[in-house]
Design an enzyme around this catalytic site. Structure first.
Site, PDB file in Angstrom:
ATOM      1  N   ASN A  92       0.807  -1.227   0.000  1.00 41.24           N
ATOM      2  CA  ASN A  92       0.000   0.000   0.000  1.00 41.24           C
ATOM      3  C   ASN A  92       0.841   1.278   0.000  1.00 41.24           C
ATOM      4  O   ASN A  92       0.402   2.287  -0.547  1.00 41.24           O
ATOM      5  CB  ASN A  92      -0.915  -0.018   1.235  1.00 41.24           C
ATOM      6  N   SER A 144      -4.350   2.319  -8.829  1.00 41.85           N
ATOM      7  CA  SER A 144      -5.102   3.573  -8.894  1.00 41.85           C
ATOM      8  C   SER A 144      -5.820   3.648 -10.239  1.00 41.85           C
ATOM      9  O   SER A 144      -5.377   3.026 -11.213  1.00 41.85           O
ATOM     10  CB  SER A 144      -4.135   4.757  -8.779  1.00 41.85           C
ATOM     11  N   TYR A 157       3.599   9.030 -11.650  1.00 41.50           N
ATOM     12  CA  TYR A 157       2.692   8.307 -10.734  1.00 41.50           C
ATOM     13  C   TYR A 157       1.802   7.349 -11.516  1.00 41.50           C
ATOM     14  O   TYR A 157       1.668   6.172 -11.159  1.00 41.50           O
ATOM     15  CB  TYR A 157       1.840   9.312  -9.957  1.00 41.50           C
ATOM     16  N   LYS A 161       1.588   3.228 -11.245  1.00 39.98           N
ATOM     17  CA  LYS A 161       0.392   2.467 -10.878  1.00 39.98           C
ATOM     18  C   LYS A 161      -0.023   1.515 -12.008  1.00 39.98           C
ATOM     19  O   LYS A 161      -0.637   0.488 -11.764  1.00 39.98           O
ATOM     20  CB  LYS A 161      -0.743   3.421 -10.501  1.00 39.98           C
TER      21      LYS A 161
HETATM   22  N1  LIG Z   1      -5.717   8.876  -1.706  1.00 42.33           N
HETATM   23  C1  LIG Z   1      -6.114   8.602  -2.945  1.00 42.33           C
HETATM   24  O1  LIG Z   1      -6.971   9.299  -3.546  1.00 42.33           O
HETATM   25  C2  LIG Z   1      -5.544   7.399  -3.664  1.00 42.33           C
HETATM   26  C3  LIG Z   1      -6.107   7.061  -4.900  1.00 42.33           C
HETATM   27  C4  LIG Z   1      -5.604   5.973  -5.593  1.00 42.33           C
HETATM   28  C5  LIG Z   1      -4.559   5.229  -5.064  1.00 42.33           C
HETATM   29  N2  LIG Z   1      -4.020   5.591  -3.861  1.00 42.33           N
HETATM   30  C6  LIG Z   1      -2.900   4.773  -3.360  1.00 42.33           C
HETATM   31  O2  LIG Z   1      -3.227   4.259  -2.093  1.00 42.33           O
HETATM   32  C7  LIG Z   1      -2.023   4.081  -1.323  1.00 42.33           C
HETATM   33  C8  LIG Z   1      -2.184   4.769   0.031  1.00 42.33           C
HETATM   34  O3  LIG Z   1      -2.452   6.140  -0.211  1.00 42.33           O
HETATM   35  P1  LIG Z   1      -2.963   7.150   0.928  1.00 42.33           P
HETATM   36  O4  LIG Z   1      -3.865   8.095   0.262  1.00 42.33           O
HETATM   37  O5  LIG Z   1      -3.411   6.395   2.124  1.00 42.33           O
HETATM   38  O6  LIG Z   1      -1.571   7.900   1.214  1.00 42.33           O
HETATM   39  P2  LIG Z   1      -1.020   8.684   2.502  1.00 42.33           P
HETATM   40  O7  LIG Z   1      -2.129   9.011   3.416  1.00 42.33           O
HETATM   41  O8  LIG Z   1      -0.166   9.763   1.943  1.00 42.33           O
HETATM   42  O9  LIG Z   1      -0.089   7.572   3.197  1.00 42.33           O
HETATM   43  C9  LIG Z   1       1.033   7.092   2.527  1.00 42.33           C
HETATM   44  C10 LIG Z   1       1.625   5.957   3.326  1.00 42.33           C
HETATM   45  O10 LIG Z   1       2.772   5.469   2.616  1.00 42.33           O
HETATM   46  C11 LIG Z   1       3.869   5.383   3.512  1.00 42.33           C
HETATM   47  N3  LIG Z   1       5.146   5.575   2.793  1.00 42.33           N
HETATM   48  C12 LIG Z   1       5.450   6.550   1.904  1.00 42.33           C
HETATM   49  N4  LIG Z   1       6.721   6.397   1.489  1.00 42.33           N
HETATM   50  C13 LIG Z   1       7.214   5.298   2.103  1.00 42.33           C
HETATM   51  C14 LIG Z   1       8.469   4.625   2.072  1.00 42.33           C
HETATM   52  N5  LIG Z   1       9.498   5.048   1.307  1.00 42.33           N
HETATM   53  N6  LIG Z   1       8.618   3.518   2.858  1.00 42.33           N
HETATM   54  C15 LIG Z   1       7.602   3.100   3.622  1.00 42.33           C
HETATM   55  N7  LIG Z   1       6.407   3.674   3.708  1.00 42.33           N
HETATM   56  C16 LIG Z   1       6.218   4.781   2.949  1.00 42.33           C
HETATM   57  C17 LIG Z   1       3.628   6.475   4.535  1.00 42.33           C
HETATM   58  O11 LIG Z   1       4.321   6.171   5.738  1.00 42.33           O
HETATM   59  P3  LIG Z   1       4.861   7.310   6.769  1.00 42.33           P
HETATM   60  O12 LIG Z   1       3.785   8.348   6.902  1.00 42.33           O
HETATM   61  O13 LIG Z   1       5.084   6.522   8.033  1.00 42.33           O
HETATM   62  O14 LIG Z   1       6.126   7.834   6.172  1.00 42.33           O
HETATM   63  C18 LIG Z   1       2.092   6.403   4.701  1.00 42.33           C
HETATM   64  O15 LIG Z   1       1.765   5.404   5.648  1.00 42.33           O
HETATM   65  C19 LIG Z   1      -0.893   4.642  -2.176  1.00 42.33           C
HETATM   66  O16 LIG Z   1      -0.247   3.601  -2.853  1.00 42.33           O
HETATM   67  C20 LIG Z   1      -1.616   5.550  -3.151  1.00 42.33           C
HETATM   68  O17 LIG Z   1      -0.904   5.747  -4.336  1.00 42.33           O
HETATM   69  C21 LIG Z   1      -4.481   6.654  -3.152  1.00 42.33           C
END
Ligand SMILES: NC(=O)c1ccc[n+]([C@@H]2O[C@H](COP(=O)([O-])OP(=O)(O)OC[C@H]3O[C@@H](n4cnc5c(N)ncnc54)[C@H](OP(=O)(O)O)[C@@H]3O)[C@@H](O)[C@H]2O)c1
Length: 251
Positions: A92, A144, A157, A161
């Protein structure tokens, strides 16, 4: 109905957003959860405290940068020592970095691919020997809508994905029959990642393009992740489950 008692689940990026919601739902289903995090140690520990209130399973938080092979090795060694195995990996952790092609910033490009593509590959490689020994081994990758329809100004990005979708399909046949591999592809989700992009008028614009007229919560994404990892999905592999409120992907 979904009972994951005895399951051992590792969620990368479990400290916040979608990952944290997955951790909570897996714990509610009875699983033990490793909340992997990088910078948000306090949040990861708070998630683990919540999980401990949900169930007595041996939950824990482990810090690891998913772009660093040596740290990933240590993470999985810890999982082996603590639990003796693993049943589910949720890839994730991710970053969403603005990087228009004409101003392409190589550092941003590399960072995006490192976290969103290299990280899942390295985690999967370490997880497979453990998942193979499970009766329920499965990987759920988070892709995504951008990976399918592209995303202007965020093409690194979108490409990352898209790579995860083809990796999901490739691994699903490569790792069968012992391990199922699926992906969830969210549209807009309310998390830290999108807080700025969904601010003000832009939220209304996003809503207008979503037939169900809502922005997903992290819990909306966690539910299909837990389903795909559960025995209810035992005949599903290589699938990309779109969770986007009906947004049209191409056209
Ligand atoms: N939000 C959306 O609209 C959306 C839509 C489509 C897909 N997604 C995908 O869903 C996933 C989660 O997204 P989210 O919205 O929950 O993001 P988020 O709230 O920004 O959280 C990102 C998470 O990734 C971790 N992370 C980032 N870089 C890292 C690294 N180098 N090593 C280990 N952990 C790392 C962060 O950990 P720390 O905070 O501890 O650093 C955090 O727990 C992602 O893959 C994103 O691309 C999100």
């Amino acid at each position: 109905m979904i009972d994951l008692s005895g399951f051992r689940v590792l969620v990368t990026g479990g400290s916040r957003g979608i990952g944290a919601a997955c951790c909570r739902l897996f714990a509610r289903a009875g699983a033990a959860v490793v909340v992997q995090y990088l910078a948000s140690g306090g949040k990861a520990r708070a998630v683990v405290e919540e999980l401990r209130r949900i169930s007595g399973a041996p939950h824990r938080a482990i810090r690891c940068d998913v772009t660093e092979p040596s740290q990933i090795e240590v993470l999985f060694r810890q999982v082996r020592e603590d639990w003796g195995g693993l049943d589910v990996l949720v890839n994730n952790a991710g970053v969403w970095i603005h990087d228009p092609l004409l101003q392409l910033d190589r550092t941003k490009l590399d960072a995006t691919l490192a976290v969103n593509v290299v990280g899942p590959f390295l985690c999967a490689r370490e997880a497979v020997p453990l998942l193979e020994r499970s009766e329920h081994g499965s990987i759920v990758n988070i892709s995504s809508t951008a990976g399918q329809r592209g995303e202007a100004y965020y093409s690194p990005y979108a490409a990352s994905k898209g790579a995860i979708i083809s990796a999901t399909k490739s691994w699903s046949t490569e790792l069968a029959p012992r391990i199922r591999v699926n992906a969830v592809a969210p549209g807009w989700v309310d998390t830290d990642m999108t807080a700025e992009a969904l601010g003000g008028d832009r939220r209304q614009e996003a809503l207008a393009a979503i037939p169900l007229r809502r922005i997903a919560t992290p819990e909306d994404i966690a539910a299909p992740v837990v389903f795909l990892a559960s025995p209810l999905a035992r005949h599903i592999t290589g699938e990309i489950l779109n969770v986007n409120g009906g947004s049209v992907l191409v056209g």
